[in-house]
Write a protein that holds these residues in place. Structure first.
Motif, PDB file in Angstrom:
ATOM      1  N   VAL A   1       0.837  -1.199   0.000  1.00  0.00           N
ATOM      2  CA  VAL A   1       0.000   0.000   0.000  1.00  0.00           C
ATOM      3  C   VAL A   1       0.876   1.255   0.000  1.00  0.00           C
ATOM      4  CG1 VAL A   1      -1.558   1.368   1.447  1.00  0.00           C
ATOM      5  CG2 VAL A   1      -2.056  -1.040   1.005  1.00  0.00           C
TER       6      VAL A   1
ATOM      7  N   THR B   1      -6.140  -5.481   7.735  1.00  0.00           N
ATOM      8  CA  THR B   1      -6.730  -4.140   7.782  1.00  0.00           C
ATOM      9  C   THR B   1      -6.124  -3.281   8.881  1.00  0.00           C
ATOM     10  OG1 THR B   1      -8.803  -5.071   6.951  1.00  0.00           O
ATOM     11  CG2 THR B   1      -8.894  -2.858   7.878  1.00  0.00           C
TER      12      THR B   1
ATOM     13  N   ILE C   1      -2.760  -2.101   7.763  1.00  0.00           N
ATOM     14  CA  ILE C   1      -2.872  -1.099   6.706  1.00  0.00           C
ATOM     15  C   ILE C   1      -3.304   0.251   7.288  1.00  0.00           C
ATOM     16  CG2 ILE C   1      -4.207  -0.438   4.658  1.00  0.00           C
ATOM     17  CD1 ILE C   1      -4.225  -3.464   3.917  1.00  0.00           C
TER      18      ILE C   1
ATOM     19  N   ILE D   1      -5.832   6.243   2.076  1.00  0.00           N
ATOM     20  CA  ILE D   1      -5.806   4.852   2.543  1.00  0.00           C
ATOM     21  C   ILE D   1      -7.087   4.537   3.308  1.00  0.00           C
ATOM     22  CG2 ILE D   1      -4.656   3.211   4.085  1.00  0.00           C
ATOM     23  CD1 ILE D   1      -2.000   4.623   3.359  1.00  0.00           C
TER      24      ILE D   1
ATOM     25  N   ALA E   1      -9.933   4.161   0.901  1.00  0.00           N
ATOM     26  CA  ALA E   1      -9.833   2.912   0.144  1.00  0.00           C
ATOM     27  C   ALA E   1     -10.322   1.735   0.984  1.00  0.00           C
ATOM     28  CB  ALA E   1      -8.384   2.682  -0.304  1.00  0.00           C
ATOM     29  N   VAL E   2      -9.945   1.704   2.259  1.00  0.00           N
ATOM     30  CA  VAL E   2     -10.411   0.645   3.157  1.00  0.00           C
ATOM     31  C   VAL E   2     -11.929   0.710   3.301  1.00  0.00           C
ATOM     32  CG1 VAL E   2     -10.371  -0.181   5.543  1.00  0.00           C
ATOM     33  CG2 VAL E   2      -8.219   0.421   4.405  1.00  0.00           C
TER      34      VAL E   2
ATOM     35  N   VAL F   1     -13.656  -0.754   0.096  1.00  0.00           N
ATOM     36  CA  VAL F   1     -13.671  -2.205  -0.134  1.00  0.00           C
ATOM     37  C   VAL F   1     -14.608  -2.922   0.834  1.00  0.00           C
ATOM     38  CG1 VAL F   1     -11.335  -2.173  -1.104  1.00  0.00           C
ATOM     39  CG2 VAL F   1     -11.634  -2.706   1.309  1.00  0.00           C
TER      40      VAL F   1
ATOM     41  N   VAL G   1      -7.688  -3.333  -1.436  1.00  0.00           N
ATOM     42  CA  VAL G   1      -7.301  -1.976  -1.009  1.00  0.00           C
ATOM     43  C   VAL G   1      -6.384  -1.345  -2.050  1.00  0.00           C
ATOM     44  CG1 VAL G   1      -6.098  -0.630   0.746  1.00  0.00           C
ATOM     45  CG2 VAL G   1      -7.623  -2.473   1.441  1.00  0.00           C
TER      46      VAL G   1
END
Length: 359
Positions: free
Chosen positions: A28, A296, A299, A325, A328-329, A332, A355
């Motif tokens: 990422v 997760t 990230i 970021i 994006a999480v 999804v 992600v």
């Protein structure tokens, strides 16, 4: 920051599923690097139970030196139940780093992501978005390795100092102020047991002194038992909470449970100069090597790292990357990703790749 303007990141992947969740988190960051003006230099180093088993030390001196030189430290997860010190305690470099670098502010966000189930009725409509700030170098943990055990009894000593508490409260009020600017209530609750213990009355007294210096922040005070009951009834009433080390250790795990589980929860341990970023979960040796781990939390810990670096170095692009970021999480999960952690079919690679695609 490094002379070549690359942010130098110390990477301690650790044990168990630590390396498995670290890998997608680094991917990422590499994706961020390709789409922004940010540059990263990653240096990996050993730490954890496996290193202790091989060498008799939880971390070599070279790892400590690397962490001292790096702009930030990423930590996977460390420790294995089967590998212990002679006193039968687990190998915990993460705690040792807190003491070594004086990382007094343990920041444990708990935000319910769209599409993630919560055990709290109404949370999907009301939302959960709070932060537990756990003092990370004192409290009951100050006794780590120093307790006295005899045949008849065992004693550990809780320590609360003015120097650390005042810094902790200033950090907490600043965070509440920042969250208010970003649209959150910006309230701060002191969680203690001041009705029973002199040490916690001292803790609350210093909180009250700090509150006078930050009159724009709405404050509250709660005993830890009452706070626990309220958290599982109306977690959306909370914004930022600050508390002693052991209380924070317990309540941060509970708040992680409110947002889907430990695999969803990022964290940071922050001091005046250094900071470590890691997921709240452990090494989960029972699923190690099976591709089931939820990355997760790891990230989202990198997003926390970028936000901290943005604040420390004045890097607007890092703050924007942190928000990217998180978005994006959110995307999804809203689209249906469901980790095996709470009954889904998506493993480490599925979540990481999703992600990356959302970025």
């Amino acid at each position: 920051m490094s002379a070549n303007n690359a942010l130098h990141i110390a990477v301690l992947s650790g044990d168990g599923i630590g390396p498995e969740v670290m890998a997608p988190a680094l991917e990422v960051l590499r994706k961020i690097e390709k789409t922004t003006d940010l540059k990263f230099r990653f240096t990996e180093a050993p730490a954890g139970a496996n290193h202790y088993r091989e060498t008799g030390k939880s971390m070599p001196d070279s790892t400590i030196k690397l962490c001292e030189e790096a702009d930030a430290i990423l930590l996977g997860a460390c420790g294995l139940p089967s590998v212990r010190y002679p006193d039968n305690t687990e190998i915990m470099p993460q705690v040792e780093l807190r003491f070594h670098f004086d990382l007094y502010a343990g920041v444990r966000p708990a935000r319910l992501i769209p599409g993630v189930p919560s055990p709290i009725v109404g949370a999907d409509q009301r939302g959960i978005d709070l932060v537990v700030i756990r003092e990370s170098t004192e409290g009951l943990f100050a006794s780590m390795g120093k307790g006295v055990v005899t045949h008849e009894d065992a004693r550990e000593t809780l320590v609360i100092t003015r120097k650390t508490s005042e810094r902790l409260f200033e950090f907490s009020f600043r965070l509440a102020e920042r969250r208010k600017k970003r649209g959150r209530p910006g309230g701060l609750t002191c969680v203690d047991k001041a009705n029973v213990f002199k040490a916690f009355a001292f803790f609350r007294e210093m909180f009250d002194e700090a509150a006078q210096r930050h009159p724009e922040v709405k404050t509250d005070r709660l005993y830890v038992d009452a706070c626990s009951a309220m958290l599982v009834k109306r977690p959306w009433d909370f914004d930022v909470m600050v508390m002693e080390n052991m209380f924070g250790d317990i309540l941060s795990d509970m708040t992680a449970g409110l947002i889907g589980g430990m695999g969803m929860a990022p964290s940071a341990d922050i001091g005046d100069r250094y900071a470590v970023f890691q997921p709240c979960h452990g090494t989960a040796p029972d699923i190690m090597g099976q591709g089931k781990a939820n990355p997760t939390g790891m990230i989202l810990s990198t997003a926390m790292m970028l936000d901290w670096l943005a604040d420390k170095h004045g890097l607007e692009s890092a703050a924007e990357a942190s928000e990217r970021i998180e978005r994006a999480v959110d995307k999804v999960y809203a689209q249906g990703i469901k980790p095996m952690e709470f009954g889904g079919k998506n493993g480490t690679a599925d979540i990481g790749n999703a992600v990356l695609a959302a970025l």
